[in-house]
Write a protein that holds these residues in place. Structure first.
Motif, mmCIF file in Angstrom:
data_model
loop_
_atom_site.group_PDB
_atom_site.id
_atom_site.type_symbol
_atom_site.label_atom_id
_atom_site.label_comp_id
_atom_site.label_asym_id
_atom_site.label_seq_id
_atom_site.Cartn_x
_atom_site.Cartn_y
_atom_site.Cartn_z
ATOM 1 N N THR A 1 0.826 -1.210 0.000
ATOM 2 C CA THR A 1 0.000 0.000 0.000
ATOM 3 C C THR A 1 0.855 1.252 0.000
ATOM 4 O OG1 THR A 1 -1.759 -1.144 1.219
ATOM 5 C CG2 THR A 1 -1.788 1.268 1.227
ATOM 6 N N GLU A 2 1.929 1.231 0.796
ATOM 7 C CA GLU A 2 2.826 2.392 0.841
ATOM 8 C C GLU A 2 3.469 2.639 -0.519
ATOM 9 O OE1 GLU A 2 6.772 4.028 3.282
ATOM 10 O OE2 GLU A 2 6.016 1.986 3.615
ATOM 11 N N GLY A 3 3.875 1.573 -1.196
ATOM 12 C CA GLY A 3 4.491 1.699 -2.510
ATOM 13 C C GLY A 3 3.535 2.278 -3.534
ATOM 14 N N ILE A 4 2.278 1.824 -3.502
ATOM 15 C CA ILE A 4 1.268 2.333 -4.430
ATOM 16 C C ILE A 4 1.025 3.822 -4.203
ATOM 17 C CG2 ILE A 4 -1.181 2.225 -5.048
ATOM 18 C CD1 ILE A 4 -1.037 -0.793 -4.506
ATOM 19 N N LEU A 5 0.891 4.211 -2.939
ATOM 20 C CA LEU A 5 0.668 5.625 -2.611
ATOM 21 C C LEU A 5 1.850 6.489 -3.025
ATOM 22 C CD1 LEU A 5 -0.991 5.299 0.923
ATOM 23 C CD2 LEU A 5 -2.111 5.881 -1.242
ATOM 24 N N LEU A 6 3.065 5.967 -2.854
ATOM 25 C CA LEU A 6 4.263 6.711 -3.258
ATOM 26 C C LEU A 6 4.322 6.864 -4.783
ATOM 27 C CD1 LEU A 6 6.946 5.160 -0.879
ATOM 28 C CD2 LEU A 6 6.134 7.523 -0.858
ATOM 29 N N ALA A 7 3.939 5.815 -5.516
ATOM 30 C CA ALA A 7 3.935 5.872 -6.981
ATOM 31 C C ALA A 7 2.910 6.888 -7.475
ATOM 32 C CB ALA A 7 3.639 4.497 -7.568
ATOM 33 N N ILE A 8 1.740 6.911 -6.846
ATOM 34 C CA ILE A 8 0.712 7.888 -7.210
ATOM 35 C C ILE A 8 1.203 9.302 -6.927
ATOM 36 C CG2 ILE A 8 -1.585 8.770 -6.630
ATOM 37 C CD1 ILE A 8 -2.423 5.871 -6.081
ATOM 38 N N THR A 9 1.822 9.490 -5.763
ATOM 39 C CA THR A 9 2.350 10.807 -5.399
ATOM 40 C C THR A 9 3.419 11.267 -6.376
ATOM 41 O OG1 THR A 9 1.934 10.355 -3.052
ATOM 42 C CG2 THR A 9 3.452 12.157 -3.573
ATOM 43 N N ALA A 10 4.312 10.354 -6.770
ATOM 44 C CA ALA A 10 5.366 10.685 -7.728
ATOM 45 C C ALA A 10 4.768 11.104 -9.073
ATOM 46 C CB ALA A 10 6.301 9.497 -7.908
ATOM 47 N N GLY A 11 3.743 10.376 -9.511
ATOM 48 C CA GLY A 11 3.089 10.715 -10.773
ATOM 49 C C GLY A 11 2.410 12.070 -10.720
ATOM 50 N N ILE A 12 1.765 12.365 -9.596
ATOM 51 C CA ILE A 12 1.112 13.666 -9.428
ATOM 52 C C ILE A 12 2.152 14.782 -9.445
ATOM 53 C CG2 ILE A 12 -0.172 15.119 -7.803
ATOM 54 C CD1 ILE A 12 -1.641 12.589 -6.896
ATOM 55 N N MET A 13 3.292 14.560 -8.790
ATOM 56 C CA MET A 13 4.357 15.568 -8.762
ATOM 57 C C MET A 13 4.881 15.864 -10.162
ATOM 58 S SD MET A 13 6.473 14.332 -5.379
ATOM 59 C CE MET A 13 7.792 15.508 -5.617
ATOM 60 N N LEU A 14 5.080 14.813 -10.957
ATOM 61 C CA LEU A 14 5.553 15.024 -12.325
ATOM 62 C C LEU A 14 4.478 15.695 -13.171
ATOM 63 C CD1 LEU A 14 7.943 14.544 -14.234
ATOM 64 C CD2 LEU A 14 6.892 12.375 -14.900
ATOM 65 N N GLY A 15 3.220 15.381 -12.881
ATOM 66 C CA GLY A 15 2.125 15.958 -13.654
ATOM 67 C C GLY A 15 1.909 17.434 -13.405
ATOM 68 N N VAL A 16 2.319 17.927 -12.227
ATOM 69 C CA VAL A 16 2.077 19.342 -11.888
ATOM 70 C C VAL A 16 3.351 20.181 -11.888
ATOM 71 C CG1 VAL A 16 0.080 18.748 -10.473
ATOM 72 C CG2 VAL A 16 2.309 19.000 -9.390
ATOM 73 N N TYR A 17 4.510 19.559 -12.150
ATOM 74 C CA TYR A 17 5.757 20.303 -11.978
ATOM 75 C C TYR A 17 5.825 21.567 -12.843
ATOM 76 C CZ TYR A 17 8.478 19.635 -16.283
ATOM 77 O OH TYR A 17 8.942 19.721 -17.572
ATOM 78 N N ALA A 18 5.238 21.531 -14.043
ATOM 79 C CA ALA A 18 5.332 22.684 -14.944
ATOM 80 C C ALA A 18 4.243 23.722 -14.706
ATOM 81 C CB ALA A 18 5.278 22.216 -16.406
ATOM 82 N N LEU A 19 3.310 23.438 -13.813
ATOM 83 C CA LEU A 19 2.187 24.350 -13.580
ATOM 84 C C LEU A 19 2.629 25.756 -13.146
ATOM 85 C CD1 LEU A 19 -0.897 24.562 -13.607
ATOM 86 C CD2 LEU A 19 -0.906 23.764 -11.238
ATOM 87 N N PRO A 20 3.628 25.916 -12.261
ATOM 88 C CA PRO A 20 4.036 27.269 -11.840
ATOM 89 C C PRO A 20 4.522 28.155 -12.982
ATOM 90 C CG PRO A 20 4.870 25.638 -10.300
ATOM 91 C CD PRO A 20 4.319 24.875 -11.472
ATOM 92 N N GLU A 21 4.917 27.534 -14.107
ATOM 93 C CA GLU A 21 5.400 28.317 -15.246
ATOM 94 C C GLU A 21 4.345 29.307 -15.733
ATOM 95 O OE1 GLU A 21 5.808 28.945 -19.695
ATOM 96 O OE2 GLU A 21 4.350 27.687 -18.653
ATOM 97 N N LYS A 22 3.084 28.953 -15.535
ATOM 98 C CA LYS A 22 1.994 29.811 -15.982
ATOM 99 C C LYS A 22 1.875 31.088 -15.146
ATOM 100 C CE LYS A 22 -1.012 26.279 -18.023
ATOM 101 N NZ LYS A 22 -1.231 26.978 -19.304
ATOM 102 N N GLY B 1 0.169 23.744 -24.353
ATOM 103 C CA GLY B 1 -0.356 23.657 -23.005
ATOM 104 C C GLY B 1 0.068 22.395 -22.259
ATOM 105 N N LEU B 2 -0.269 22.385 -20.967
ATOM 106 C CA LEU B 2 0.124 21.289 -20.088
ATOM 107 C C LEU B 2 -0.485 19.952 -20.506
ATOM 108 C CD1 LEU B 2 -0.197 22.910 -16.550
ATOM 109 C CD2 LEU B 2 1.886 21.933 -17.522
ATOM 110 N N SER B 3 -1.797 19.947 -20.721
ATOM 111 C CA SER B 3 -2.494 18.685 -20.926
ATOM 112 C C SER B 3 -1.994 17.935 -22.156
ATOM 113 C CB SER B 3 -4.005 18.929 -21.025
ATOM 114 O OG SER B 3 -4.286 19.941 -21.953
ATOM 115 N N LEU B 4 -1.985 18.606 -23.309
ATOM 116 C CA LEU B 4 -1.521 17.949 -24.526
ATOM 117 C C LEU B 4 -0.014 17.742 -24.504
ATOM 118 C CD1 LEU B 4 -3.525 19.459 -27.516
ATOM 119 C CD2 LEU B 4 -3.602 17.149 -26.619
ATOM 120 N N GLY B 5 0.727 18.759 -24.034
ATOM 121 C CA GLY B 5 2.181 18.654 -24.009
ATOM 122 C C GLY B 5 2.656 17.453 -23.213
ATOM 123 N N PHE B 6 2.076 17.261 -22.035
ATOM 124 C CA PHE B 6 2.452 16.134 -21.185
ATOM 125 C C PHE B 6 2.025 14.811 -21.799
ATOM 126 C CE2 PHE B 6 3.642 18.850 -17.747
ATOM 127 C CZ PHE B 6 4.357 18.053 -16.870
#
Length: 337
Positions: free
Chosen positions: A2-23, A94-99
């Motif tokens: 369970t911890e591994g799954i939660l960490l993988a989800i968190t890592a994916g979310i972090m990569l998915g939002v990393y470019a957001l501050p650029e806006k 944009g973020l959605s298509l670019g990613f």
């Protein structure tokens, strides 16, 4: 598990939002924002993380064979070009298509690389992987079509005309994302070539298994950063953008870009730890969870920041269908692996 799954989800979310501050940066041109980002994420953050986390850091890399440095360096150089093009694609479409298009291409090609390195798997696994690749490819096509329709929709809205013209052609942005994704698979090759030596060297100095990922990322990020330094140094001078760093908003911009750099690097490191926690399932189930979370997060980020506010229902349906195909395709590839 369970911890591994939660960490993988968190890592994916972090990569998915990393470019957001650029806006939200102000007073910076494209070259200012991304040159500072790449400086931090390719050099500053990896060096600090590696020195702090890797026991025997200097010994491990001083004894690394020169042939291995060359192989990893050349592959990482191509990866650096790919990531640079990724940033350009985000600026265009944009973020959605670019990613999603970039990562979809990485998964599409990256899933084929192990065949060249390790040979073909058994027939059942091969069929699953190829089916998954085709589903991911369908997702890329659907999202590309959604982007082209969105561009036409925005052209029909008067107050979007100037913005669409400034961003440039949607087709150009999609092409940049695809080519960038192709080149970015150099990361997979560099990891495959360098990991055996760096794992043994890391273990011999008493490091935990997950630290191997940090060790592998060090030469990859440093080598990949060289091409970006040259590219942005040239364009900062060509466009006389150096002076834009003097903006009153520099402090705020720096913090936003530092957030981007830390999240971009930490996402990879956190995924490595998640894979370690998941054990034998880390490189299959964990990889699927990581990429799925990243793509879905990037799509929602683009929607929240109103990238698709002027898009027609048809464009949005194609976007969602493309995301669904990518998620299903990633899962099928993971099952095959």
């Amino acid at each position: 598990m369970t911890e591994g799954i939660l960490l993988a989800i968190t890592a994916g979310i972090m990569l998915g939002v990393y470019a957001l501050p650029e806006k939200f940066t102000k007073g910076f041109q494209y070259e200012n924002t991304w040159s500072l980002f790449f400086l931090l994420t390719m050099f500053v953050v990896p060096v600090i993380a590696s020195v702090v986390l890797i026991q025997g850091f200097s010994e491990i890399f001083s004894e690394m064979p020169s042939e291995l440095w060359i192989k990893m360096g050349l592959a990482s150089f191509l990866w650096g070009i790919g990531v640079m093009m990724w940033s350009k694609a985000i600026n265009y479409i944009g973020l959605s298509l670019g990613f999603s298009i970039f990562i979809g291409t990485v998964i599409f090609i990256g899933s084929l690389i192990p065949f060249a390195v390790d040979g073909l798997p058994d027939q059942e696994s091969l069929i699953l992987i190829l089916v998954g690749i085709l589903i991911v490819l369908l997702g890329i096509v659907l999202k590309g079509k959604a982007g082209l329709i969105r561009e036409k929709d925005e052209a029909l809205v008067d107050n979007k005309d100037s913005a669409a013209g400034n961003k440039g052609s949607m087709a150009t942005g999609i092409l940049i994302a695809i080519v960038g994704g192709l080149l970015a698979t150099g990361f997979s090759y560099a990891n495959a070539v360098g990991r055996p030596y760096l794992h043994d060297a890391s273990q011999s100095h008493g490091n935990a298994d997950w630290v191997t990922a940090v060790a592998v990322m060090f030469p990859i990020f440093i080598s990949g950063g060289i091409v970006m330094t040259a590219y942005f140094g040239y364009h900062l001078s060509k466009k006389k953008a150096w002076k834009a760093f003097k903006t009153p908003a520099f402090g705020k911009n720096f913090l936003l870009i530092l957030f981007m750099a830390v999240f971009h690097y930490a996402a990879s490191a956190l995924f490595a730890f998640a894979a370690f926690k998941l054990g034998e399932a880390g490189n299959t189930v964990g990889y699927a969870i990581y990429n799925t979370a990243c793509v879905v997060t990037a799509i929602f980020s683009g929607i929240i920041t109103k990238e698709w506010i002027s898009a027609s229902p048809k464009a949005k349906k194609l976007l969602y269908a493309g995301v669904a195909c990518m998620v299903i395709g990633i899962v099928v590839i993971a099952m095959g692996n």
